[in-house]
Scaffold this active site. Structure first.
Site, PDB file in Angstrom:
ATOM      1  CE  LYS A   1      -2.850  -4.001  -0.500  1.00 21.93           C
ATOM      2  NZ  LYS A   1      -3.723  -3.423  -1.290  1.00 21.93           N
TER       3      LYS A   1
ATOM      4  CG  ASP B   1      -5.724  -7.628  -3.446  1.00 25.50           C
ATOM      5  OD1 ASP B   1      -6.285  -6.905  -2.931  1.00 25.50           O
ATOM      6  OD2 ASP B   1      -4.612  -7.798  -3.661  1.00 25.50           O
TER       7      ASP B   1
ATOM      8  N   GLY C   1       0.318 -10.649  -1.326  1.00 19.37           N
ATOM      9  CA  GLY C   1      -0.942 -11.051  -1.596  1.00 19.37           C
ATOM     10  C   GLY C   1      -0.725 -12.702  -2.009  1.00 19.37           C
TER      11      GLY C   1
ATOM     12  CG  LEU D   1     -10.452   2.648   1.161  1.00 25.26           C
ATOM     13  CD1 LEU D   1     -11.555   3.207   2.267  1.00 25.26           C
ATOM     14  CD2 LEU D   1     -10.985   1.494   0.509  1.00 25.26           C
ATOM     15  CE  LYS D   2      -3.251   2.543  -4.434  1.00 18.26           C
ATOM     16  NZ  LYS D   2      -3.653   1.078  -3.799  1.00 18.26           N
ATOM     17  CG  PHE D   3      -8.772   8.643   1.338  1.00 21.18           C
ATOM     18  CD1 PHE D   3      -9.714   7.628   1.087  1.00 21.18           C
ATOM     19  CD2 PHE D   3      -7.865   8.903   2.723  1.00 21.18           C
ATOM     20  CE1 PHE D   3     -10.198   7.141   2.227  1.00 21.18           C
ATOM     21  CE2 PHE D   3      -8.323   7.780   3.463  1.00 21.18           C
ATOM     22  CZ  PHE D   3      -9.297   7.254   3.448  1.00 21.18           C
ATOM     23  CG  HIS D   4      -6.616  12.170  -5.823  1.00 21.89           C
ATOM     24  ND1 HIS D   4      -5.983  11.851  -6.746  1.00 21.89           N
ATOM     25  CD2 HIS D   4      -6.778  13.645  -5.906  1.00 21.89           C
ATOM     26  CE1 HIS D   4      -5.480  12.907  -7.497  1.00 21.89           C
ATOM     27  NE2 HIS D   4      -5.978  14.033  -6.767  1.00 21.89           N
ATOM     28  CG  ASP D   5     -13.196  14.246  -3.507  1.00 22.58           C
ATOM     29  OD1 ASP D   5     -13.291  15.586  -3.982  1.00 22.58           O
ATOM     30  OD2 ASP D   5     -13.952  13.610  -3.482  1.00 22.58           O
ATOM     31  CB  ILE D   6     -12.381  19.217  -2.375  1.00 24.77           C
ATOM     32  CG1 ILE D   6     -13.396  18.448  -1.975  1.00 24.77           C
ATOM     33  CG2 ILE D   6     -12.222  19.437  -3.710  1.00 24.77           C
ATOM     34  CD1 ILE D   6     -14.792  19.486  -1.817  1.00 24.77           C
TER      35      ILE D   6
ATOM     36  NE  ARG E   1       4.661 -12.206  -6.819  1.00 22.37           N
ATOM     37  CZ  ARG E   1       3.569 -11.397  -6.140  1.00 22.37           C
ATOM     38  NH1 ARG E   1       3.841 -10.999  -4.975  1.00 22.37           N
ATOM     39  NH2 ARG E   1       2.449 -11.024  -6.905  1.00 22.37           N
TER      40      ARG E   1
ATOM     41  CB  THR F   1       4.219   0.537  -9.457  1.00 19.30           C
ATOM     42  OG1 THR F   1       2.909  -0.236  -9.091  1.00 19.30           O
ATOM     43  CG2 THR F   1       5.049   0.693  -8.531  1.00 19.30           C
TER      44      THR F   1
HETATM   45  O1  C5P Z   1      -0.720 -10.517  -5.050  1.00 17.81           O
HETATM   46  P1  C5P Z   1       0.375  -9.298  -4.852  1.00 17.81           P
HETATM   47  O2  C5P Z   1       1.311  -9.744  -4.103  1.00 17.81           O
HETATM   48  O3  C5P Z   1       0.972  -8.851  -6.154  1.00 17.81           O
HETATM   49  O4  C5P Z   1      -0.446  -8.323  -4.092  1.00 17.81           O
HETATM   50  C1  C5P Z   1       0.282  -7.071  -4.082  1.00 17.81           C
HETATM   51  C2  C5P Z   1      -0.875  -5.915  -3.407  1.00 17.81           C
HETATM   52  O5  C5P Z   1      -0.209  -4.626  -3.488  1.00 17.81           O
HETATM   53  C3  C5P Z   1      -1.930  -5.877  -4.245  1.00 17.81           C
HETATM   54  O6  C5P Z   1      -2.986  -5.561  -3.193  1.00 17.81           O
HETATM   55  C4  C5P Z   1      -1.915  -4.625  -5.029  1.00 17.81           C
HETATM   56  O7  C5P Z   1      -2.891  -4.056  -5.462  1.00 17.81           O
HETATM   57  C5  C5P Z   1      -0.893  -3.906  -4.232  1.00 17.81           C
HETATM   58  N1  C5P Z   1      -0.064  -2.765  -4.613  1.00 17.81           N
HETATM   59  C6  C5P Z   1       0.784  -3.189  -5.722  1.00 17.81           C
HETATM   60  N2  C5P Z   1       1.583  -2.379  -6.536  1.00 17.81           N
HETATM   61  C7  C5P Z   1       1.639  -0.959  -6.129  1.00 17.81           C
HETATM   62  C8  C5P Z   1       0.663  -0.907  -5.114  1.00 17.81           C
HETATM   63  C9  C5P Z   1      -0.059  -1.527  -4.503  1.00 17.81           C
HETATM   64  O8  C5P Z   1       0.699  -4.325  -6.219  1.00 17.81           O
HETATM   65  N3  C5P Z   1       2.234  -0.285  -6.570  1.00 17.81           N
END
Ligand code: C5P
Length: 241
Positions: free
Chosen positions: A36, A15, A217, A64-69, A188, A127
């Site tokens: 990712k 990111d 991330g 990219l989380k698609f959501h359309d027709i 984490r 979430t």
């Molecule tokens: O930096 P971090 O470890 O929090 O990154 C987690 C990644 O997972 C980010 O790209 C975030 O957009 C993604 N993500 C999330 N929670 C979700 C879905 C995706 O943190 N429910």
């Protein structure tokens, strides 16, 4: 867990901007298997950023989380898969025909290129949403129930798995079976900063809960030494998962 398996389970969320993403790619090349790429990086850089990571030997989770027709989603999945991405996401809330269309688009791309089909996984309930937010759009079932309904629908329409929090991984694994992809962010390593994540698990506990892959991330990308941070997670998985 074997070391090669541990490397395969970690998806490094990039990111950040292109320059930093490629810098991280150079550092983690030969160590990490997956990156990712999300909307922010992809919408800025387009398919070239996916190809850049494929050329460096990474598998790419293009989120990219698609959501359309359904027609549009099929085309989107096809185009996304043609970039070389290995894993795509679609919103379960788009319902059955849209979910099937995403899988069909991925299949068409594989047929066109002769390469392996990109896997498609469903987003159930983001979430970032709580019960109040769900109620505001007319969903009065509790979050776990809604997530399980969407996951079941996704499986019935050919989707390969789900994205979910580590807390939901166990239920999703039970529901979807051994072969499903269960991809969990919110991971984490012990002692790492939480950032804006609240429902977190350590890498080993997320795997024990049934996750197949961990999206991680900032604990890696924001570390003073990303290689050391990545390798520490690999070691944790090798020793405890
Ligand atoms: O930096 P971090 O470890 O929090 O990154 C987690 C990644 O997972 C980010 O790209 C975030 O957009 C993604 N993500 C999330 N929670 C979700 C879905 C995706 O943190 N429910």
């Amino acid at each position: 867990m074997l070391e090669a398996d541990a490397r395969e389970r970690i998806m490094v969320a990039l990111d950040c901007d292109r320059e930093r993403a490629l810098e991280l790619g150079d550092l983690l090349s030969g160590r990490a298997r997956w990156v990712k790429i999300g909307m922010t990086l992809f919408y800025a850089e387009g398919p070239a950023i996916v190809r850049a990571f494929k050329e460096r030997g990474f598998k790419v989770f293009l989120d990219l989380k698609f959501h359309d027709i359904p027609h549009q989603v099929k085309g989107a999945a096809r185009s996304a898969a043609l970039t070389g991405a290995d894993l795509l996401t679609v919103h379960g809330l788009g319902a059955g025909d849209m979910l099937a269309a995403a899988c069909e688009g991925a299949r068409e791309a594989a047929e066109a290129t002769g390469s392996e089909r990109a896997r498609v996984i469903a987003i159930t309930v983001l979430t970032s949403m709580n019960a109040e937010a769900l109620a505001s759009i007319g969903v009065t079932d509790d979050i776990a129930c809604e997530a399980q309904r969407l996951a079941t629908l996704a499986r019935e329409r050919g989707v390969d798995g789900v994205v979910c929090s580590p807390q939901e991984a166990h239920a999703m694994r039970e529901l979807l079976g051994e072969d499903a992809l269960v991809v969990t962010p919110g991971v984490r390593p012990a002692g790492a900063a939480l950032g804006d994540q609240s429902r977190v698990a350590t890498p080993a506990s997320a795997i024990a809960q049934g996750a197949s892959h961990l999206v991680i991330g900032r604990p890696i990308t924001g570390a003073n030494d990303p290689v050391e941070a990545f390798e520490a997670i690999v070691s944790e998985l090798v020793q405890t998962a």
